[in-house]
Design a protein around this motif. Structure first.
Motif, mmCIF file in Angstrom:
data_model
loop_
_atom_site.group_PDB
_atom_site.id
_atom_site.type_symbol
_atom_site.label_atom_id
_atom_site.label_comp_id
_atom_site.label_asym_id
_atom_site.label_seq_id
_atom_site.Cartn_x
_atom_site.Cartn_y
_atom_site.Cartn_z
ATOM 1 N N THR A 41 10.311 60.915 9.537
ATOM 2 C CA THR A 41 8.937 60.767 10.031
ATOM 3 C C THR A 41 8.035 60.036 9.047
ATOM 4 O OG1 THR A 41 8.476 62.981 9.159
ATOM 5 C CG2 THR A 41 9.090 62.819 11.478
ATOM 6 N N GLY A 42 8.590 59.620 7.893
ATOM 7 C CA GLY A 42 7.792 58.932 6.889
ATOM 8 C C GLY A 42 7.484 59.827 5.709
ATOM 9 N N GLY A 43 7.591 59.263 4.526
ATOM 10 C CA GLY A 43 7.355 60.049 3.326
ATOM 11 C C GLY A 43 8.664 60.413 2.636
ATOM 12 N N THR A 44 8.572 61.322 1.684
ATOM 13 C CA THR A 44 9.704 61.670 0.824
ATOM 14 C C THR A 44 9.813 63.176 0.700
ATOM 15 O OG1 THR A 44 9.268 59.650 -0.459
ATOM 16 C CG2 THR A 44 10.739 61.269 -1.458
ATOM 17 N N ARG A 45 11.046 63.616 0.622
ATOM 18 C CA ARG A 45 11.304 65.026 0.275
ATOM 19 C C ARG A 45 11.719 65.073 -1.188
ATOM 20 N NH1 ARG A 45 15.998 67.903 -0.039
ATOM 21 N NH2 ARG A 45 17.172 66.318 1.125
ATOM 22 N N TYR A 46 10.943 65.796 -1.985
ATOM 23 C CA TYR A 46 11.257 65.974 -3.399
ATOM 24 C C TYR A 46 12.147 67.208 -3.565
ATOM 25 C CZ TYR A 46 7.391 62.826 -4.777
ATOM 26 O OH TYR A 46 6.557 61.756 -4.957
ATOM 27 N N GLU A 47 13.192 67.045 -4.350
ATOM 28 C CA GLU A 47 13.975 68.211 -4.795
ATOM 29 C C GLU A 47 13.500 68.519 -6.201
ATOM 30 O OE1 GLU A 47 18.477 68.482 -5.812
ATOM 31 O OE2 GLU A 47 18.281 68.676 -3.633
ATOM 32 N N MET A 48 12.874 69.689 -6.382
ATOM 33 C CA MET A 48 12.157 69.974 -7.621
ATOM 34 C C MET A 48 12.749 71.170 -8.353
ATOM 35 S SD MET A 48 8.218 69.220 -6.518
ATOM 36 C CE MET A 48 7.849 68.675 -8.185
ATOM 37 N N ASP A 49 12.593 71.131 -9.675
ATOM 38 C CA ASP A 49 13.015 72.244 -10.532
ATOM 39 C C ASP A 49 11.767 72.772 -11.221
ATOM 40 O OD1 ASP A 49 14.358 74.050 -12.080
ATOM 41 O OD2 ASP A 49 15.061 72.585 -13.552
ATOM 42 N N ILE A 50 11.275 73.905 -10.760
ATOM 43 C CA ILE A 50 10.050 74.496 -11.298
ATOM 44 C C ILE A 50 10.436 75.633 -12.236
ATOM 45 C CG2 ILE A 50 7.809 75.508 -10.749
ATOM 46 C CD1 ILE A 50 8.255 72.709 -9.584
ATOM 47 N N THR A 51 9.921 75.624 -13.457
ATOM 48 C CA THR A 51 10.250 76.671 -14.423
ATOM 49 C C THR A 51 9.729 78.020 -13.941
ATOM 50 O OG1 THR A 51 8.243 76.117 -15.664
ATOM 51 C CG2 THR A 51 10.293 75.095 -16.382
ATOM 52 N N THR A 52 10.383 79.088 -14.367
ATOM 53 C CA THR A 52 10.091 80.423 -13.831
ATOM 54 C C THR A 52 8.681 80.896 -14.145
ATOM 55 O OG1 THR A 52 11.063 81.403 -15.821
ATOM 56 C CG2 THR A 52 12.496 81.133 -13.915
ATOM 57 N N ASN A 53 8.055 80.381 -15.214
ATOM 58 C CA ASN A 53 6.705 80.830 -15.545
ATOM 59 C C ASN A 53 5.635 80.161 -14.683
ATOM 60 O OD1 ASN A 53 7.203 78.307 -16.893
ATOM 61 N ND2 ASN A 53 5.338 78.650 -18.074
ATOM 62 N N ARG A 54 6.025 79.142 -13.901
ATOM 63 C CA ARG A 54 5.056 78.409 -13.082
ATOM 64 C C ARG A 54 5.208 78.758 -11.611
ATOM 65 N NH1 ARG A 54 2.294 74.130 -14.829
ATOM 66 N NH2 ARG A 54 1.151 74.635 -12.911
ATOM 67 N N ASP A 56 2.931 79.518 -9.728
ATOM 68 C CA ASP A 56 1.814 78.912 -8.993
ATOM 69 C C ASP A 56 2.173 77.536 -8.444
ATOM 70 O OD1 ASP A 56 0.274 76.723 -11.075
ATOM 71 O OD2 ASP A 56 1.676 78.137 -11.956
ATOM 72 N N ALA A 57 3.192 76.895 -9.025
ATOM 73 C CA ALA A 57 3.593 75.561 -8.579
ATOM 74 C C ALA A 57 4.795 75.595 -7.636
ATOM 75 C CB ALA A 57 3.903 74.680 -9.783
ATOM 76 N N MET A 58 5.217 76.784 -7.233
ATOM 77 C CA MET A 58 6.368 76.888 -6.336
ATOM 78 C C MET A 58 5.923 76.823 -4.877
ATOM 79 S SD MET A 58 8.636 79.824 -8.265
ATOM 80 C CE MET A 58 9.188 79.610 -9.944
ATOM 81 N N ASN A 59 5.053 75.870 -4.568
ATOM 82 C CA ASN A 59 4.539 75.694 -3.214
ATOM 83 C C ASN A 59 3.831 74.343 -3.143
ATOM 84 O OD1 ASN A 59 1.449 76.252 -3.724
ATOM 85 N ND2 ASN A 59 2.578 77.869 -4.802
ATOM 86 N N HIS A 60 3.511 73.916 -1.947
ATOM 87 C CA HIS A 60 2.908 72.593 -1.774
ATOM 88 C C HIS A 60 1.495 72.523 -2.342
ATOM 89 C CE1 HIS A 60 6.301 72.110 0.968
ATOM 90 N NE2 HIS A 60 6.071 70.812 0.929
#
Length: 692
Positions: A41-54, A56-60
């Motif tokens: 549908t357009g755009g990109t899917r990021y596969e991300m590695d978020i450190t366990t202390n963050r 707050d960043a485990m979401n859009h």
């Protein structure tokens, strides 16, 4: 985790950079994008590695906040993204009780009546397809959309299946709960659960129950969003072997203020997808004591002088200005109040529990600014490099053992309770949160790890092994752990293949010789005895080393039981050394003496001793005579008569050779006779009988 750039851009309408640049800039700031995949549908899917202390960043929305901070663009309020304004019909709020106030800090609930449950459509269906997120039903998908959007897990109950109020309480031991995945668990008294007045509805922060699930027949829904103690969720998750998207976030510390926002978002989405009417106000029960440790934390003082002192010079002159520091921290959610010139009082955001000190804020500034924008400089240093107090002793230990053919090894710091009890009479220190039963104790000795390493080598066809380990051992209790330095030696197999002797003959004596060589590096007299040997040593095949008459090491062959437990088929000798004693002992200072130009004289003495008299006692008795000219003492021959004729049973004949030598004269016969008389008297006093 997977993140969609169209979803991110819905929160960042003014973001101009392309997806590739966004991925690079996020990665440079510690929000790592490990893969990029186009979506139909357009755009990109990021596969991300978020450190366990963050968490707050485990979401859009959390990732969007990072991007807004990096580029200085506005972040659209979450309430304006996909959620319509909630219009509530008159009615009472749903009753909620928190009976475990130390584990559940906040609980929100809202009623939606007259819904029609069906599949998700529109944006939710589109995003779920791009994320390969399995759709279930519109209400359930709305809760999943909620945690993907803002990181706060929520849950939907079939309101008609709830009897009375919602209660957050501890489970009663033996209660049963059938989970949404169909499995049934038996709860313990330590589990935090969500229940009604009559039954358990779900395992708090982990998974809901089958009895109150939303189905196609559901007409009335209760939306729940709460804050649970990370420790409580982690304990229940591990106890029952469950790891869910919800537990993954609650275990790491959810945002205390997110519950009502998430409840409103999910409620709005359900109404959009399923129709229905929101009845009554939002129930929001808060435990002030837990709010004080999360959302109402004390502010932190930030000094610009410390920011520049820690971070150093930037590549662009004066690029890191006070205004830029303020903008970064405000964009991350901090509230800044200027308290003096260049000083700020910083109120931390509720979603950043990883920020605790001034240096954490300085690190955030550096991270967002970009580490690649700082000049490579070394910190200022004045003074000299000082060795640690025991550096020379440690170096002597390592150099001596390596010269003797030993290789240094490192074993695990954890042992089983059985190993701890076998290799140390005081046992080990139990772990509060052990990795496994086989590694539930901090090691009280290095010997069990050494035995494991010997076995590891032998099972891989390395037949001759010489290892040593210098490491930390632990005593005390879980509440108060004491650390000491230990040393272990391990020997197995024949390292002298050209010798006429077998490994069984020399292995024990090789270990004894290694310890003698090692202890000889330290000031004091070295001796050995066979008193009070531990249970892991084969009787008659072990000894204890003493330095200045103080026990410093114990060594010997592992018992048959220990060998069989590790499936070993050849003898293994292990030495356990109290290295802390050696490190506190001065090294022996070598002394060079001129060789005497006068001839040495040897005298032999043949005595019969009882088997109870060991060589150490004989050597000590002769050296205690303090004859300066006595330069050497050595056993030459030993004889036992199996028939008991020449030497009675229980006795042995020993030929002792002594060497006399003076540095300033030739010895006279009278002197030799006098010294020989003293030697005979000393050996006779030990219980020896002079042979003719």
């Amino acid at each position: 985790m997977n993140i969609l750039t169209p979803w991110l851009r819905s929160y960042l309408p003014e973001l101009q950079v392309d997806d590739r640049q966004l991925a690079e800039d996020l990665t440079l700031r510690g929000i790592a994008v490990e893969g990029e995949f186009p979506i139909p549908t357009g755009g990109t899917r990021y596969e991300m590695d978020i450190t366990t202390n963050r968490v707050d960043a485990m979401n859009h929305y959390g990732i969007a906040r990072e991007a807004a901070t990096i580029y200085g663009v506005p972040l659209k309020p979450l309430a304006e993204c996909g959620a319509a304004e909630i219009k509530s019909a008159p009615g009472e709020s749903f009753p909620v009780r928190i009976e475990a106030p130390d584990l559940c800090g906040r609980f929100t609930a809202r009623i939606i009546r007259a819904v029609t449950v069906g599949p998700s459509t529109g944006l939710i269906a589109e995003y779920f397809a791009a994320l390969s997120q399995k759709p279930i039903s519109a209400p359930v998908d709305a809760t999943n959309f909620g945690w993907l959007a803002m990181g706060q897990p929520t849950h939907c109950f079939d309101l008609d299946k709830i009897e009375g109020a919602i209660v957050a309480r501890l489970a009663r031991a033996g209660e049963k709960l059938q989970l949404l995945d169909g499995s049934e668990i038996t709860l313990t008294a330590g589990d935090l659960v969500i229940a009604d007045e009559k039954k358990v509805l779900g395992l708090a922060g982990v998974m809901g129950g089958m009895a109150s699930r939303v189905t196609e027949e559901t007409k009335n829904i209760l939306v729940e969003a709460a804050w649970f103690s990370p420790a409580a969720v982690r304990a229940s998750s591990r106890r029952h072997g469950l790891h869910t998207d919800a537990s993954h976030r609650f275990e790491r510390g959810a945002d205390f203020n997110a519950a009502p926002v998430a409840n409103n978002l999910v409620t709005s989405l359900i109404v959009q997808q399923c129709g229905g009417t929101v009845t009554g106000p939002l129930t929001d029960v808060i435990i002030p004591a837990l709010a004080a440790t999360t959302v109402n934390r004390a502010p932190i003082t930030l000094r610009l002088t410390e920011v520049h002192r820690h971070l150093g010079r930037t590549l662009e002159t004066n690029a890191l200005t006070a205004a830029l520091v303020e903008n970064y921290l405000r964009a991350l959610g901090c509230q800044l109040t200027a308290s003096a010139a260049g000083d700020y009082s910083v109120q931390l955001p509720s979603w950043r529990l990883d920020l605790e000190r001034e240096i954490d804020l300085i690190e955030e500034v550096a991270r967002v600014f970009g580490y690649n924008r700082f000049a490579d400089t070394l910190p200022a240093f004045s003074g000299t490099v000082h060795e640690l107090p025991h550096a020379q002793q440690e170096r002597a230990i390592r150099e001596t053992l390596r010269a003797l053919g030993f290789s240094e090894a490192i074993s695990s710091s954890f042992v089983s309770a059985q190993e701890a009890a076998t290799f140390n009479t005081n046992g080990g220190v139990p772990m509060g949160n052990p990795l496994s039963e086989e590694a539930g104790m901090l090691r009280p000795a290095l010997a069990p790890g050494m035995a494991t390493m010997l076995a590891h080598n032998l099972h891989r066809d390395v037949s001759a092994v010489r290892l040593f380990e210098l490491g930390t051992v632990f005593t005390g209790s879980t509440a108060e752990v004491n650390e000491h330095t230990g040393l272990a030696l391990g020997l197995t197999g024949d390292a002298h293949s050209s010798s006429l002797h077998t490994a069984n003959d020399v292995l024990f004596y090789e270990a004894k010789g290694a310890l003698e060589s090692l202890l000889a590096k330290f000031s004091g007299e070295v001796s050995f005895d066979t008193n009070s040997l531990p249970i892991w040593i084969t009787p008659g095949r072990g000894a204890r080393s003493l330095l200045n008459n103080q026990p410093v090491a114990v060594f010997g062959e592992l018992t048959t039981a220990e060998l069989q437990q590790r499936k070993l088929r050849q003898p293994c000798v292990i030495a356990e050394v109290h290295a802390a004693t050696l490190l506190a002992t001065p090294l022996r200072q070598p002394i060079a003496r001129e060789l005497s130009r006068f001839q040495a004289v040897e005298r032999d003495f043949s005595f019969v001793f009882s088997d109870s008299i060991r060589w150490n006692a004989i050597d000590t008795a002769l050296r205690s005579l303090a004859i300066p000219e006595l330069q050497g003492i050595a056993p030459v021959e030993i004889f036992r008569d199996e028939k008991g004729k020449a030497v009675a049973a229980g006795n042995y004949s020993l030929l002792v050779r002594v060497v006399f030598q003076s540095n300033d004269r030739t010895l006279t016969e009278d002197e030799l006779t006098a010294w020989s008389t003293k030697i005979i008297a000393a050996l006779t006093a030990l219980g020896g009988t002079l042979r003719a």
